[in-house]
Design a protein around this motif. Structure first.
Motif, short mmCIF file in Angstrom:
data_model
loop_
_atom_site.label_atom_id
_atom_site.label_comp_id
_atom_site.label_asym_id
_atom_site.label_seq_id
_atom_site.Cartn_x
_atom_site.Cartn_y
_atom_site.Cartn_z
N ALA A 34 6.20 9.90 0.70
CA ALA A 34 5.36 8.70 0.57
C ALA A 34 5.53 8.07 1.69
CB ALA A 34 5.90 8.11 -0.72
N PHE A 35 4.62 7.06 2.15
CA PHE A 35 4.34 6.13 2.96
C PHE A 35 4.08 4.71 2.62
CE2 PHE A 35 3.26 10.30 4.97
CZ PHE A 35 3.72 10.41 6.05
N LEU A 36 4.98 3.83 2.47
CA LEU A 36 4.88 2.56 1.97
C LEU A 36 4.56 1.48 3.08
CD1 LEU A 36 7.93 2.56 -0.34
CD2 LEU A 36 5.94 3.77 -0.59
N THR A 37 3.79 0.65 2.90
CA THR A 37 3.27 -0.35 3.73
C THR A 37 3.63 -1.71 3.17
OG1 THR A 37 1.36 0.82 4.78
CG2 THR A 37 1.67 -1.65 5.18
N HIS A 38 4.60 -2.41 3.89
CA HIS A 38 5.44 -3.35 2.98
C HIS A 38 4.50 -4.63 3.25
CE1 HIS A 38 9.14 -1.68 1.81
NE2 HIS A 38 8.93 -0.80 2.90
N ARG A 73 0.96 -0.97 0.08
CA ARG A 73 -0.04 0.02 0.09
C ARG A 73 0.89 1.20 -0.18
NH1 ARG A 73 -5.37 1.18 3.45
NH2 ARG A 73 -6.26 0.08 2.03
N VAL A 74 0.43 2.37 -0.64
CA VAL A 74 1.10 3.56 -0.74
C VAL A 74 0.17 4.68 -0.31
CG1 VAL A 74 1.96 5.11 -2.43
CG2 VAL A 74 2.69 2.69 -2.53
N ASP A 104 4.27 4.83 -9.74
CA ASP A 104 3.09 5.08 -10.35
C ASP A 104 2.00 5.22 -9.36
OD1 ASP A 104 1.37 5.22 -12.75
OD2 ASP A 104 0.50 3.50 -11.54
N ALA A 105 1.99 4.14 -8.15
CA ALA A 105 1.05 4.41 -7.09
C ALA A 105 1.34 5.71 -6.11
CB ALA A 105 1.11 3.11 -6.12
N ASP A 132 -3.77 0.58 -3.18
CA ASP A 132 -3.34 -0.82 -2.90
C ASP A 132 -2.61 -1.23 -4.13
OD1 ASP A 132 -4.33 -1.04 -0.27
OD2 ASP A 132 -6.18 -1.27 -0.88
N LEU A 133 -1.56 -1.97 -4.05
CA LEU A 133 -0.73 -2.53 -5.26
C LEU A 133 -1.20 -3.96 -5.27
CD1 LEU A 133 0.95 -0.11 -4.36
CD2 LEU A 133 2.78 -1.04 -5.55
N GLU A 134 -1.24 -4.11 -6.74
CA GLU A 134 -1.48 -5.60 -6.94
C GLU A 134 0.02 -6.33 -6.96
OE1 GLU A 134 -3.60 -6.22 -10.45
OE2 GLU A 134 -5.45 -5.04 -9.76
#
Length: 322
Positions: free
Chosen positions: A203-207, A187-188, A304-305, A317-319
């Protein structure tokens, strides 16, 4: 007879690539539409100018693309048309669709494609990755990465549809490092602020594993030095790095206007030489380099996200891909 690199572009980043290729023992044919190939060659004492892409492809055993971001896709496809292993400066392409198509085409043809994410070859980031992999700080919980520099003076950089702005110029490095250290991103959430010629994205990235990365990239018109930093906190400790705290090499003298976008590094331990050498070793051995085409693609997917989240104000949410 020496092998030949076809270097496309003679602007800022070519000032790091050309001397690295020369030190690796390659002949270098340089092509640039900006009529600056001779100046680059004179500055570094090696290479020869060619006058068309066809002449470059005919001479080359390997292609190295050091041109503006929006030209990467078409030039890489042209190199693929000649079945030439290709290095492409980051970002791999201007858009995610282009990156997906490019990676798929090179893979189908069995031709090596190397995204030049050079930060993986800077010693402090190499050691960061090793320390995390060894378990020195236990389970990673939070990463913080910052990257700042003066706003570019070159027109195409400041034209966001062409360059992707500070996101694809600076933040993409730390997107790649955060994923390298923390694993896939699920998630971004992001924000961008633009004031005149200054631009900052956070940016906040959830791994996928639950850890979080906080990335900040800034272009500013203020008279600041290029600077990077990181803090990676885990269950058993903290890793910290700051480019202002340790500069192994410092240059004082006349600034080169086309080269001053580069961070300080010692010519004796150039990370650009290390990344290009790794690519050559991977071609010779058939083993994967430290940065793969998929790594370049996933960095673009996350970027891109980030861009879409900054526009919408919503998390993305990333696929996840295999």
């Amino acid at each position: 007879m020496h092998a030949t690199v076809g270097l496309i572009g003679a602007g800022g980043i070519a000032n790091a690539h050309l001397p690295a290729w020369l030190d690796l023992g390659y002949d270098v044919a340089v092509y640039s539409t900006a009529d600056d190939a001779d100046a680059l060659i004179g500055r570094h004492g090696g290479g020869r100018a060619v006058h068309s892409l066809d002449e470059l492809f005919d001479a080359a055993d390997v292609v190295d693309i050091c041109t503006p971001t929006h030209t990467h896709y078409e030039l890489a496809l042209a190199a693929l048309g000649h079945a030439l292993p290709t290095v492409c400066e980051k970002p791999l392409t201007r858009t995610l669709d282009e990156a997906e198509d490019l990676v798929a085409r090179f893979a189908a043809a069995g031709v090596p494609l190397f995204p030049a994410h050079v930060v993986r070859y800077f010693p402090e980031y190499v050691e960061l990755r090793r320390a995390v992999a060894r378990g020195d700080i236990g389970r990673v919980a939070v990463q913080r990465h910052t990257r700042q520099g003066r706003s570019p003076r070159n027109g195409w950089y400041l034209d966001e549809p062409l360059s992707g702005g500070v996101l694809l110029d600076l933040m993409i490095h730390d997107i790649d490092i955060a994923r390298w250290v923390g694993g896939e991103v699920a998630r971004v959430f992001a924000r961008t602020n633009v004031v005149d010629g200054s631009q900052s994205t956070q940016a906040f990235l959830t791994h996928l594993g639950g850890s979080i990365s906080v990335l900040t990239a800034t272009w500013t018109t203020a008279p600041i030095d290029f600077r990077t930093s990181f803090e990676v906190a885990g269950s058993d400790g903290l890793l910290h790095g700051d480019s202002d705290e340790r500069r192994p090499f410092r240059y004082q003298g006349k600034a080169e206007p086309e080269a001053d976008i580069l961070p300080d590094f010692s010519p004796l331990t150039s990370p650009y030489r290390a990344e290009l050498g790794d690519f050559l070793d991977s071609i010779a051995s058939g083993l994967a380099p430290r940065v793969t085409a998929r790594d370049g693609l996933e960095a673009m997917r996350i970027a891109d996200a980030v861009a879409r989240s900054a526009v919408s104000g919503l998390p993305i949410d990333l696929e996840l891909t295999s």
